[in-house]
Design a protein around this motif. Structure first.
Motif, PDB file in Angstrom:
ATOM      1  N   PRO A 193       0.815  -1.468   0.114  1.00  0.00           N
ATOM      2  CA  PRO A 193      -0.041  -0.041  -0.009  1.00  0.00           C
ATOM      3  C   PRO A 193       0.963   1.270  -0.047  1.00  0.00           C
ATOM      4  O   PRO A 193       2.011   1.139   0.192  1.00  0.00           O
ATOM      5  CB  PRO A 193      -0.801  -0.112   1.486  1.00  0.00           C
ATOM      6  N   GLY A 194       0.215   2.516  -0.268  1.00  0.00           N
ATOM      7  CA  GLY A 194       0.827   3.772  -0.226  1.00  0.00           C
ATOM      8  C   GLY A 194       0.293   4.458  -1.357  1.00  0.00           C
ATOM      9  O   GLY A 194       0.074   5.569  -1.361  1.00  0.00           O
ATOM     10  N   HIS A 195       0.352   3.729  -2.577  1.00  0.00           N
ATOM     11  CA  HIS A 195      -0.389   4.445  -3.685  1.00  0.00           C
ATOM     12  C   HIS A 195      -1.865   4.175  -3.630  1.00  0.00           C
ATOM     13  O   HIS A 195      -2.856   5.240  -3.874  1.00  0.00           O
ATOM     14  CB  HIS A 195       0.316   3.842  -4.976  1.00  0.00           C
ATOM     15  N   LYS A 196      -2.369   2.918  -3.399  1.00  0.00           N
ATOM     16  CA  LYS A 196      -3.606   2.770  -2.860  1.00  0.00           C
ATOM     17  C   LYS A 196      -3.556   1.501  -2.113  1.00  0.00           C
ATOM     18  O   LYS A 196      -2.922   0.676  -2.013  1.00  0.00           O
ATOM     19  CB  LYS A 196      -4.322   2.368  -4.149  1.00  0.00           C
ATOM     20  N   ASN A 197      -4.656   1.530  -1.189  1.00  0.00           N
ATOM     21  CA  ASN A 197      -4.646   0.212  -0.087  1.00  0.00           C
ATOM     22  C   ASN A 197      -4.669  -1.036  -0.554  1.00  0.00           C
ATOM     23  O   ASN A 197      -4.146  -1.900   0.201  1.00  0.00           O
ATOM     24  CB  ASN A 197      -5.806   0.729   0.952  1.00  0.00           C
ATOM     25  N   ASP A 198      -5.315  -1.360  -1.762  1.00  0.00           N
ATOM     26  CA  ASP A 198      -5.295  -2.703  -2.201  1.00  0.00           C
ATOM     27  C   ASP A 198      -4.137  -3.058  -3.179  1.00  0.00           C
ATOM     28  O   ASP A 198      -4.183  -3.872  -3.956  1.00  0.00           O
ATOM     29  CB  ASP A 198      -6.595  -2.909  -2.953  1.00  0.00           C
ATOM     30  N   HIS A 199      -3.042  -2.335  -3.270  1.00  0.00           N
ATOM     31  CA  HIS A 199      -2.008  -2.362  -4.112  1.00  0.00           C
ATOM     32  C   HIS A 199      -1.085  -3.806  -3.801  1.00  0.00           C
ATOM     33  O   HIS A 199      -0.731  -3.992  -2.720  1.00  0.00           O
ATOM     34  CB  HIS A 199      -0.949  -1.077  -4.149  1.00  0.00           C
ATOM     35  N   LEU A 200      -1.087  -4.477  -4.877  1.00  0.00           N
ATOM     36  CA  LEU A 200      -0.063  -5.861  -4.870  1.00  0.00           C
ATOM     37  C   LEU A 200       1.048  -5.683  -5.797  1.00  0.00           C
ATOM     38  O   LEU A 200       0.581  -5.037  -6.989  1.00  0.00           O
ATOM     39  CB  LEU A 200      -0.802  -6.802  -4.937  1.00  0.00           C
ATOM     40  N   CYS A 201       1.852  -6.020  -5.649  1.00  0.00           N
ATOM     41  CA  CYS A 201       3.377  -6.371  -6.548  1.00  0.00           C
ATOM     42  C   CYS A 201       3.361  -7.840  -6.631  1.00  0.00           C
ATOM     43  O   CYS A 201       2.897  -8.769  -5.745  1.00  0.00           O
ATOM     44  CB  CYS A 201       4.599  -5.762  -6.136  1.00  0.00           C
ATOM     45  N   PHE A 202       3.814  -8.152  -7.705  1.00  0.00           N
ATOM     46  CA  PHE A 202       4.107 -10.037  -8.006  1.00  0.00           C
ATOM     47  C   PHE A 202       5.414 -10.076  -8.134  1.00  0.00           C
ATOM     48  O   PHE A 202       5.756  -9.643  -9.314  1.00  0.00           O
ATOM     49  CB  PHE A 202       3.037 -10.481  -9.150  1.00  0.00           C
ATOM     50  N   LEU A 203       6.007 -10.746  -7.431  1.00  0.00           N
ATOM     51  CA  LEU A 203       7.483 -10.944  -7.747  1.00  0.00           C
ATOM     52  C   LEU A 203       7.636 -12.474  -7.983  1.00  0.00           C
ATOM     53  O   LEU A 203       7.212 -13.360  -7.157  1.00  0.00           O
ATOM     54  CB  LEU A 203       8.269 -10.832  -6.578  1.00  0.00           C
ATOM     55  N   SER A 204       8.267 -12.818  -9.086  1.00  0.00           N
ATOM     56  CA  SER A 204       8.497 -14.472  -9.415  1.00  0.00           C
ATOM     57  C   SER A 204       9.066 -15.184  -8.517  1.00  0.00           C
ATOM     58  O   SER A 204      10.193 -14.611  -7.742  1.00  0.00           O
ATOM     59  CB  SER A 204       8.948 -14.445 -10.822  1.00  0.00           C
ATOM     60  N   THR A 205       8.773 -16.421  -7.973  1.00  0.00           N
ATOM     61  CA  THR A 205       9.756 -17.126  -6.788  1.00  0.00           C
ATOM     62  C   THR A 205      11.034 -17.294  -7.192  1.00  0.00           C
ATOM     63  O   THR A 205      11.791 -17.591  -6.214  1.00  0.00           O
ATOM     64  CB  THR A 205       9.086 -18.494  -6.626  1.00  0.00           C
ATOM     65  N   ASP A 206      11.474 -17.085  -8.398  1.00  0.00           N
ATOM     66  CA  ASP A 206      12.851 -17.234  -8.785  1.00  0.00           C
ATOM     67  C   ASP A 206      13.613 -15.917  -8.679  1.00  0.00           C
ATOM     68  O   ASP A 206      14.889 -15.597  -8.823  1.00  0.00           O
ATOM     69  CB  ASP A 206      13.243 -17.677 -10.046  1.00  0.00           C
ATOM     70  N   GLY A 207      12.827 -14.812  -8.542  1.00  0.00           N
ATOM     71  CA  GLY A 207      13.445 -13.515  -8.115  1.00  0.00           C
ATOM     72  C   GLY A 207      13.779 -12.562  -9.267  1.00  0.00           C
ATOM     73  O   GLY A 207      14.455 -11.498  -9.279  1.00  0.00           O
ATOM     74  N   THR A 208      13.445 -13.221 -10.497  1.00  0.00           N
ATOM     75  CA  THR A 208      13.920 -12.610 -11.907  1.00  0.00           C
ATOM     76  C   THR A 208      12.967 -11.656 -12.315  1.00  0.00           C
ATOM     77  O   THR A 208      13.413 -10.767 -13.295  1.00  0.00           O
ATOM     78  CB  THR A 208      14.348 -13.540 -12.913  1.00  0.00           C
ATOM     79  N   VAL A 209      11.397 -11.719 -12.169  1.00  0.00           N
ATOM     80  CA  VAL A 209      10.591 -10.770 -12.946  1.00  0.00           C
ATOM     81  C   VAL A 209       9.523 -10.340 -11.691  1.00  0.00           C
ATOM     82  O   VAL A 209       9.146 -11.062 -10.739  1.00  0.00           O
ATOM     83  CB  VAL A 209       9.657 -11.827 -13.767  1.00  0.00           C
ATOM     84  N   LEU A 210       9.430  -9.047 -11.971  1.00  0.00           N
ATOM     85  CA  LEU A 210       8.537  -8.358 -10.850  1.00  0.00           C
ATOM     86  C   LEU A 210       7.405  -7.521 -11.680  1.00  0.00           C
ATOM     87  O   LEU A 210       7.700  -6.823 -12.818  1.00  0.00           O
ATOM     88  CB  LEU A 210       9.241  -7.343  -9.971  1.00  0.00           C
ATOM     89  N   PHE A 211       6.117  -7.601 -11.368  1.00  0.00           N
ATOM     90  CA  PHE A 211       5.212  -6.771 -11.759  1.00  0.00           C
ATOM     91  C   PHE A 211       4.857  -5.744 -10.754  1.00  0.00           C
ATOM     92  O   PHE A 211       4.620  -6.177  -9.626  1.00  0.00           O
ATOM     93  CB  PHE A 211       3.749  -7.487 -11.956  1.00  0.00           C
ATOM     94  N   ALA A 212       5.228  -4.433 -10.896  1.00  0.00           N
ATOM     95  CA  ALA A 212       5.452  -3.552  -9.780  1.00  0.00           C
ATOM     96  C   ALA A 212       4.080  -2.585  -9.697  1.00  0.00           C
ATOM     97  O   ALA A 212       3.901  -1.706  -8.980  1.00  0.00           O
ATOM     98  CB  ALA A 212       6.464  -2.578  -9.956  1.00  0.00           C
TER      99      ALA A 212
END
Length: 192
Positions: free
Chosen positions: A106-125
């Motif tokens: 949160p911070g931009h919006k309360n329901d905000h999620l980021c998605f980080l691949s479990t291998d740590g190589t790809v992030l949807f921010a």
């Protein structure tokens, strides 16, 4: 494969990433353009829409996409009328052929999620951080600068130098030292 179906669109929209694979998913739907036509150029099937957050520029095309592909919507806040299924903090989610861990940021919006691949190589921010140290607005409803800084710090702790691709809600994806762009966003957000 990850493809931004909003690339080149000349309208107020977010990016909308089609993630092909075992579970073909659209990460955010964008707004103010024919997302269905853009999707049909790339795929015949869609398994789900996954939201980084529910600001209008990220969900404006949802109704059309859901109707055309008969899919449901996953997001952090199932109390929001567009969200069919909840994704909890730390929950693993399949996007394409990879498993991602959802991070409540949160911070931009309360329901905000980021998605980080479990291998740590790809992030949807989403709208947490952007290219060159940009960061999400905090002057909108539910915006909170202190929370945003904490969320960026969490992202810095969860991600590391293995990160190869940073897919953001607005502007180009970052594939050249993307972790550095998150560090710059953290520094910039603390200054304001």
């Amino acid at each position: 494969m990850i493809h931004n179906i909003a690339h080149g669109v000349q309208a107020f929209t977010s990016n909308a990433f089609l993630v092909d694979g075992e579970r073909t998913v659209l990460v955010d739907a964008g707004s103010n353009f024919d997302a269905v036509a853009h999707l049909r150029e790339e795929t015949d099937t869609l398994d789900a829409v996954v939201l980084t957050h529910t600001h209008p520029d990220h969900i404006g095309n949802l109704d059309a996409v859901c109707e055309a592909f008969d899919v449901e919507v996953w997001g952090y806040d199932s109390a929001h009328p567009v969200v069919d299924h909840t994704i909890a903090d730390e929950e693993e989610v399949r996007l394409g052929d990879r498993t991602f861990r959802a991070l409540h940021t949160p911070g931009h919006k309360n329901d905000h999620l980021c998605f980080l691949s479990t291998d740590g190589t790809v992030l949807f921010a989403g709208d947490l951080v952007f290219q060159n140290g940009g960061f999400g607005r905090t002057d909108l409803e539910e915006g909170d600068r202190d929370l945003l800084v904490q969320s960026i710090e969490r992202l810095l702790a969860e991600a590391d130098e293995r990160l190869e691709a940073l897919h953001v809600g607005h502007g180009p994806s970052v594939v050249d030292e993307p972790y550095r762009d998150i560090e710059l966003a953290g520094q910039a957000a603390r200054l304001y």
